[in-house]
Scaffold this active site. Sequence first.
Site, short mmCIF file in Angstrom:
data_model
loop_
_atom_site.label_atom_id
_atom_site.label_comp_id
_atom_site.label_asym_id
_atom_site.label_seq_id
_atom_site.Cartn_x
_atom_site.Cartn_y
_atom_site.Cartn_z
N ASP A 105 5.73 2.89 -6.58
CA ASP A 105 5.59 1.56 -5.99
C ASP A 105 4.60 0.74 -6.82
OD1 ASP A 105 5.45 -0.61 -4.26
OD2 ASP A 105 3.84 0.30 -3.11
N SER A 123 1.20 -0.33 -5.37
CA SER A 123 0.18 0.69 -5.12
C SER A 123 -0.34 1.21 -6.45
CB SER A 123 0.76 1.86 -4.33
OG SER A 123 1.42 1.41 -3.19
N ASP A 141 -4.30 4.43 -1.49
CA ASP A 141 -4.56 3.93 -2.83
C ASP A 141 -5.54 2.77 -2.70
OD1 ASP A 141 -2.61 2.17 -1.67
OD2 ASP A 141 -2.46 1.27 -3.65
N LYS A 173 -9.21 0.85 1.65
CA LYS A 173 -8.21 0.83 2.73
C LYS A 173 -8.41 1.94 3.74
CE LYS A 173 -4.85 -0.78 -0.55
NZ LYS A 173 -3.55 -0.50 -1.15
N THR A 193 0.77 -1.23 0.00
CA THR A 193 0.00 0.00 0.00
C THR A 193 0.81 1.28 0.00
OG1 THR A 193 -1.55 -1.19 1.34
CG2 THR A 193 -1.74 1.17 1.39
N GLY A 229 -0.53 -3.71 5.16
CA GLY A 229 -0.12 -5.02 5.68
C GLY A 229 -1.03 -6.11 5.18
N SER A 275 4.22 -0.05 1.44
CA SER A 275 5.38 -0.21 0.55
C SER A 275 5.67 1.06 -0.25
CB SER A 275 5.14 -1.38 -0.39
OG SER A 275 3.86 -1.27 -0.97
N ARG A 332 -5.14 -0.62 -4.30
CA ARG A 332 -4.70 -1.88 -4.91
C ARG A 332 -4.39 -2.90 -3.82
NH1 ARG A 332 -0.09 -1.78 -9.52
NH2 ARG A 332 -1.83 -0.79 -10.59
#
Lengths: 205, 276
Positions: free
Chosen positions: B212, B215, B63, B79, B47, B93, B175, B65
């Site tokens: 990233d 994400s 985000d 999220k 994330t 996580g 991430s 994903r």
Amino acid sequence: MSIMSYTGGTVLAMAGDDCVCIASDLRLGEQMNTVAVDQKKVHKMSDKVYVGLCGFHSDAKTVLDKIMFRKNLYELRENRSIKPKVLATIISNLAYQHRFGSFFTEPLVAGLDPVSHKPYICAMDTIGNICTPEDFVAIGTGAEYLLGVSESFWRKGMNSEELFEATAQSMLSALERDAASGWGAVVYTITKNNVNIRTIKARMD
Amino acid sequence: MAAVDSFQNGVLQCEIEPNGFDFSNCTRNCALARMGAAPPRLNSTGTTIVAVTYKDGVVMGADSRATAGNIIADKHCEKVHYITDSIYACGAGTAADLDQVTKMLSSSLRLLELNTGRKARVITALRIAKQHLFNYMGYIGAYLLIGGVDPTGPYLYDVSANGVTMARPFAAQGSGSYAAITVLEKDFKIGMTEEEASNLVQVALHAGMHGDNASGNSLNLVVITPEKTIFRGPIVPDFCNKPEPIESDYKFKTGSTTVLKKKEIKFDIVESMDMH
């Protein structure tokens, strides 16, 4: 080799306009050995709610019994037929209860709301993370192939016949490339008036 | 129900009233792991989550994903989790852990609000979360940003899976947090306006979604002020759209799939008052 691909098997669900399709292959294996060719991974929960269970087959059976028990208990307590979203939550909580030491099975729920006939599809990982996209979900050894091909075949607002073709063709494409699934496929098309169960012709190797 | 009651203290107790985790598969799963079987792949949010405090509130964003390895498992994963009307939590996580932890938080805080007749405080949410996570020694893989406004002011806390918590003026997790935090470090100022803060969160999220691969897809925002809470999303940034629309789509003619066997289950139309 992962336990998740020990017995093989793939399930795909697609949502259309007031209808859903859920398809499964028929193979049951032991690694590269095929031991049965008539093993459906889709199970009926109520008139318009079906659940697919992929992954390790013996865990799938155990989980199916547990789901049936909790679903029956819910229907007796509440005295009404279960909604697909409620069933998904029940399964998710069951899977999360086994967060440490999980069952090696990924559940998928597809169905219509018994009252509003709104389509519902969702898939979970082994510990019950629900993901509910509007288009399609796939689980099992062929999930990667299915997600790719369904991305092209799925369109918004398909009727039940179009949806059947899209689901069946996605499944057939995935079975071409997944060695752990195959030996035919069965497609359930759920509409508000009926459920059509069609065994489709596929390669048998 | 009599039949059900007789099960109450029997072997089906855990099926009827689930209470905590069930470790019955652990021995088998550990044995399988020792034999070298790879564990199943879990959904991870993988994330970018960002939160910023400003003059009189908090802006949080994420985000959308969710990934399982390199597969995008969910393109529109939520999220930004609701905790109370004025407290939200963004999670990074293990996806299932985040869903369950935030569900537990929101229900226990709602009970607290009903029992005390006051609005729950952010510090209470933080304490419940950290005690739960510390209890499980980091095995519950939930990394949270808990933010909100209560009668004592706006707050933002960073909670790690092992129970470490920090109070922060701005924070990023997941991430994509390395990309996002650079934007925040550069442009964050104390006492920003709501518009400045929500723009900053969006730019930081864009950085995370660019930099990233775990994400992307779209972003959700929540702006919490003492008066109101506004949820905005999903917002799809330009760079998240498909390069060009599909010109021809795959349409199969009815009957193109060969059907070997067909069975139909017809439903009887039943008019009933008990349907709802």
